[in-house]
Enzyme design. Structure first.
Site, PDB file in Angstrom:
ATOM      1  N   CYS A 114     -17.170  -6.823 -52.229  1.00 23.10           N
ATOM      2  CA  CYS A 114     -17.936  -7.822 -53.076  1.00 23.10           C
ATOM      3  C   CYS A 114     -19.063  -7.688 -53.652  1.00 23.10           C
ATOM      4  O   CYS A 114     -19.575  -8.226 -54.353  1.00 23.10           O
ATOM      5  CB  CYS A 114     -17.672  -9.194 -52.214  1.00 23.10           C
ATOM      6  SG  CYS A 114     -16.092  -9.681 -51.688  1.00 23.10           S
ATOM      7  N   HIS A 248     -23.131 -13.869 -56.103  1.00 23.18           N
ATOM      8  CA  HIS A 248     -21.537 -13.714 -55.918  1.00 23.18           C
ATOM      9  C   HIS A 248     -20.847 -14.921 -55.428  1.00 23.18           C
ATOM     10  O   HIS A 248     -21.426 -15.651 -54.602  1.00 23.18           O
ATOM     11  CB  HIS A 248     -21.520 -12.687 -54.866  1.00 23.18           C
ATOM     12  CG  HIS A 248     -20.084 -12.446 -54.333  1.00 23.18           C
ATOM     13  ND1 HIS A 248     -19.126 -12.420 -55.034  1.00 23.18           N
ATOM     14  CD2 HIS A 248     -19.488 -12.547 -52.891  1.00 23.18           C
ATOM     15  CE1 HIS A 248     -17.765 -12.186 -54.189  1.00 23.18           C
ATOM     16  NE2 HIS A 248     -18.205 -12.337 -53.069  1.00 23.18           N
ATOM     17  N   ASN A 278     -12.968 -16.526 -55.153  1.00 21.18           N
ATOM     18  CA  ASN A 278     -13.883 -15.118 -54.908  1.00 21.18           C
ATOM     19  C   ASN A 278     -13.052 -14.026 -55.504  1.00 21.18           C
ATOM     20  O   ASN A 278     -12.159 -13.668 -55.159  1.00 21.18           O
ATOM     21  CB  ASN A 278     -13.931 -15.050 -53.465  1.00 21.18           C
ATOM     22  CG  ASN A 278     -14.721 -13.818 -53.118  1.00 21.18           C
ATOM     23  OD1 ASN A 278     -15.054 -12.879 -53.903  1.00 21.18           O
ATOM     24  ND2 ASN A 278     -15.069 -13.649 -51.810  1.00 21.18           N
TER      25      ASN A 278
HETATM   26  O1  UT7 Z   1     -16.792 -12.295 -50.491  1.00 26.73           O
HETATM   27  C1  UT7 Z   1     -16.995 -11.539 -49.144  1.00 26.73           C
HETATM   28  C2  UT7 Z   1     -17.644 -12.504 -48.377  1.00 26.73           C
HETATM   29  N1  UT7 Z   1     -17.133 -13.539 -47.798  1.00 26.73           N
HETATM   30  C3  UT7 Z   1     -17.348 -14.629 -47.542  1.00 26.73           C
HETATM   31  O2  UT7 Z   1     -18.584 -14.919 -47.585  1.00 26.73           O
HETATM   32  C4  UT7 Z   1     -16.733 -15.904 -46.723  1.00 26.73           C
HETATM   33  C5  UT7 Z   1     -17.717 -16.296 -45.803  1.00 26.73           C
HETATM   34  N2  UT7 Z   1     -16.927 -17.285 -44.661  1.00 26.73           N
HETATM   35  C6  UT7 Z   1     -16.232 -18.347 -45.206  1.00 26.73           C
HETATM   36  O3  UT7 Z   1     -16.535 -18.756 -46.430  1.00 26.73           O
HETATM   37  C7  UT7 Z   1     -15.675 -19.379 -44.218  1.00 26.73           C
HETATM   38  O4  UT7 Z   1     -15.942 -19.048 -43.039  1.00 26.73           O
HETATM   39  C8  UT7 Z   1     -14.316 -19.932 -44.717  1.00 26.73           C
HETATM   40  C9  UT7 Z   1     -14.213 -20.592 -45.778  1.00 26.73           C
HETATM   41  C10 UT7 Z   1     -13.465 -18.612 -44.698  1.00 26.73           C
HETATM   42  C11 UT7 Z   1     -13.905 -20.622 -43.346  1.00 26.73           C
HETATM   43  O5  UT7 Z   1     -14.468 -21.926 -43.212  1.00 26.73           O
HETATM   44  P1  UT7 Z   1     -14.983 -22.273 -41.701  1.00 26.73           P
HETATM   45  O6  UT7 Z   1     -15.691 -23.473 -42.067  1.00 26.73           O
HETATM   46  O7  UT7 Z   1     -15.962 -20.910 -41.187  1.00 26.73           O
HETATM   47  O8  UT7 Z   1     -13.737 -22.415 -41.079  1.00 26.73           O
HETATM   48  P2  UT7 Z   1     -13.157 -21.711 -39.738  1.00 26.73           P
HETATM   49  O9  UT7 Z   1     -12.629 -20.377 -40.132  1.00 26.73           O
HETATM   50  O10 UT7 Z   1     -14.149 -21.722 -38.563  1.00 26.73           O
HETATM   51  O11 UT7 Z   1     -11.774 -22.588 -39.382  1.00 26.73           O
HETATM   52  C12 UT7 Z   1     -11.842 -23.836 -39.131  1.00 26.73           C
HETATM   53  C13 UT7 Z   1     -10.482 -24.428 -38.994  1.00 26.73           C
HETATM   54  C14 UT7 Z   1      -9.678 -23.347 -38.066  1.00 26.73           C
HETATM   55  O12 UT7 Z   1      -8.824 -24.387 -37.435  1.00 26.73           O
HETATM   56  P3  UT7 Z   1      -9.119 -24.801 -35.654  1.00 26.73           P
HETATM   57  O13 UT7 Z   1      -9.074 -23.490 -34.978  1.00 26.73           O
HETATM   58  O14 UT7 Z   1     -10.663 -25.236 -35.764  1.00 26.73           O
HETATM   59  O15 UT7 Z   1      -8.093 -25.746 -35.425  1.00 26.73           O
HETATM   60  C15 UT7 Z   1      -8.878 -22.922 -38.869  1.00 26.73           C
HETATM   61  O16 UT7 Z   1      -7.579 -22.482 -38.596  1.00 26.73           O
HETATM   62  O17 UT7 Z   1      -9.886 -24.481 -39.977  1.00 26.73           O
HETATM   63  C16 UT7 Z   1      -8.521 -24.066 -40.174  1.00 26.73           C
HETATM   64  N3  UT7 Z   1      -8.444 -23.337 -41.422  1.00 26.73           N
HETATM   65  C17 UT7 Z   1      -7.569 -23.934 -42.140  1.00 26.73           C
HETATM   66  N4  UT7 Z   1      -6.985 -25.055 -42.387  1.00 26.73           N
HETATM   67  C18 UT7 Z   1      -6.353 -25.809 -43.326  1.00 26.73           C
HETATM   68  C19 UT7 Z   1      -8.599 -22.105 -41.794  1.00 26.73           C
HETATM   69  N5  UT7 Z   1      -8.148 -22.021 -43.182  1.00 26.73           N
HETATM   70  C20 UT7 Z   1      -7.517 -23.142 -43.134  1.00 26.73           C
HETATM   71  C21 UT7 Z   1      -6.846 -23.658 -44.544  1.00 26.73           C
HETATM   72  N6  UT7 Z   1      -6.526 -24.812 -44.557  1.00 26.73           N
HETATM   73  N7  UT7 Z   1      -6.832 -22.788 -45.715  1.00 26.73           N
END
Ligand code: UT7
EC number: 2.3.1.180
Length: 321
Positions: A114, A248, A278
């Protein structure tokens, strides 16, 4: 006379098909509400069967050349940032060279995930400053729809396809316009936080993108924040000097975090993540193209671009347009 790199052309290309969060929610355990509140994304463009990094990059490049009033014959180097090339080789850059009708000059790809566009722009700047190149085409082109696991809701909802390009031309250093500084970083010890599981050298692997989202988020906030300071300190500038942030586009929460640090109001931050998701190395040139063409970013304004991606790689480019 010493040279400086000026951005003189901008172009973008997005595939026709739009996939909304609602559509994803019909086939995955997700919701529009979750995707929007966690990331700011409402939809993404997804490549059709004919769209590739080469075809989309070529279209973006043609638009950037047209904007610059230059032809492919004026270009000395084509640099393509991509993690999703059509082939292991020849480089996407070489395929685009051919598609543009160029048999002179040279081209190669840059793999920095990225952050790829920042790395490619910094490379073009070095070629121009050294006097080796007069005009460069710098392209980011990605088809992440072909490397995400469409059954993994934690990653597939985050990405989109597209391409963006800029034409960079040599100008005299006395010109107040152009790239002021570039800063690049990578740290392979964090390589397992965001990676593609295998490639042509490891065909037995899944070939899918894997990400530890929370860890990448934490690194992004910290590293982009220090990148911003590094870029401004190098030029003796302050947050108040920045007219535009063109970041980005991974997550609106990361973008807002950096904007807040800069004390930049939302209307001074170019955001496309809501509509494009993204698009990896294509996200910054697509955002730049949009904001220059719609008249938001004006000549003479100070623009800060920054990115973080798999590697981890991160960096910034500070430019006076
Ligand atoms: O471009 C390269 C760089 N990439 C980035 O900068 C991405 C950086 N990371 C992020 O933007 C965030 O971490 C995400 C958007 C990927 C995820 O957000 P988060 O607030 O960190 O969520 P999480 O991964 O901690 O997941 C929270 C909950 C989990 O459920 P439990 O374990 O709390 O029950 C996931 O299983 O959300 C669940 N989850 C979803 N639920 C509905 C994960 N993906 C989804 C989804 N829909 N698509």
């Amino acid at each position: 006379m010493a040279k400086r790199s000026r951005l003189v052309g901008f172009g973008g290309f997005l595939p026709e098909r739009v996939v909304t969060n609602e559509e994803l929610a019909t086939r995955l355990a997700t919701s529009d509400e979750w995707i929007r509140t966690r990331t700011g994304i409402t939809q993404r463009h997804v490549a059709g069967p004919e769209d590739t990094a080469t075809s989309m990059g070529t279209r973006a490049a043609q638009r950037a050349l047209e904007y610059a009033g230059l032809s492919a014959q004026d270009i000395d180097v084509v640099l393509v940032a991509t993690s999703t090339p059509d082939q292991a080789f020849p480089a996407t850059a070489v395929r685009i060279q051919a598609a543009l009708g160029m048999t002179h000059g040279f081209g190669f790809d840059i793999a920095a995930a990225c952050s790829g566009f920042i790395f490619a722009l910094a490379t073009a700047d070095s070629f121009i400053r050294s006097g080796q190149v007069r005009n460069a085409l710098v392209i980011g082109s990605e088809v992440y729809s072909r490397i995400v696991d469409w059954e993994d809701r934690g990653t597939c909802v985050l990405f989109g396809d597209g391409a963006g390009a800029v034409v960079v031309s040599a100008t005299d250093e006395s010109d107040s316009h152009g790239i002021l500084s570039t800063h690049l970083h990578s740290d392979g010890t964090t390589g397992d936080l965001l990676y593609v599981d295998g490639a042509v050298g490891q065909p037995e692997k899944s070939g899918h993108l894997k990400m530890s989202g929370r860890d990448v988020f934490r690194h992004a906030v910290a590293k982009l924040s220090s990148s911003v300071d590094e870029a401004l300190n190098a030029e003796g500038l302050t947050y108040a000097d920045v007219d535009w942030l063109v970041p980005h586009q991974a997550n609106i929460r990361i973008i807002e975090g950096v904007a807040k640090k800069l004390s930049l109001p939302a209307e001074r931050v170019v955001v496309t993540v809501d509509r494009h998701a993204n698009t990896s190395a294509a996200s910054i040139p697509l955002a730049l193209d949009e904001a220059v063409r719609d008249g938001r970013i004006q000549k003479g304004e100070l623009v800060l671009m920054e990115a973080l991606g798999g590697g981890l790689t991160w960096g910034s480019v500070l430019v006076r347009l």
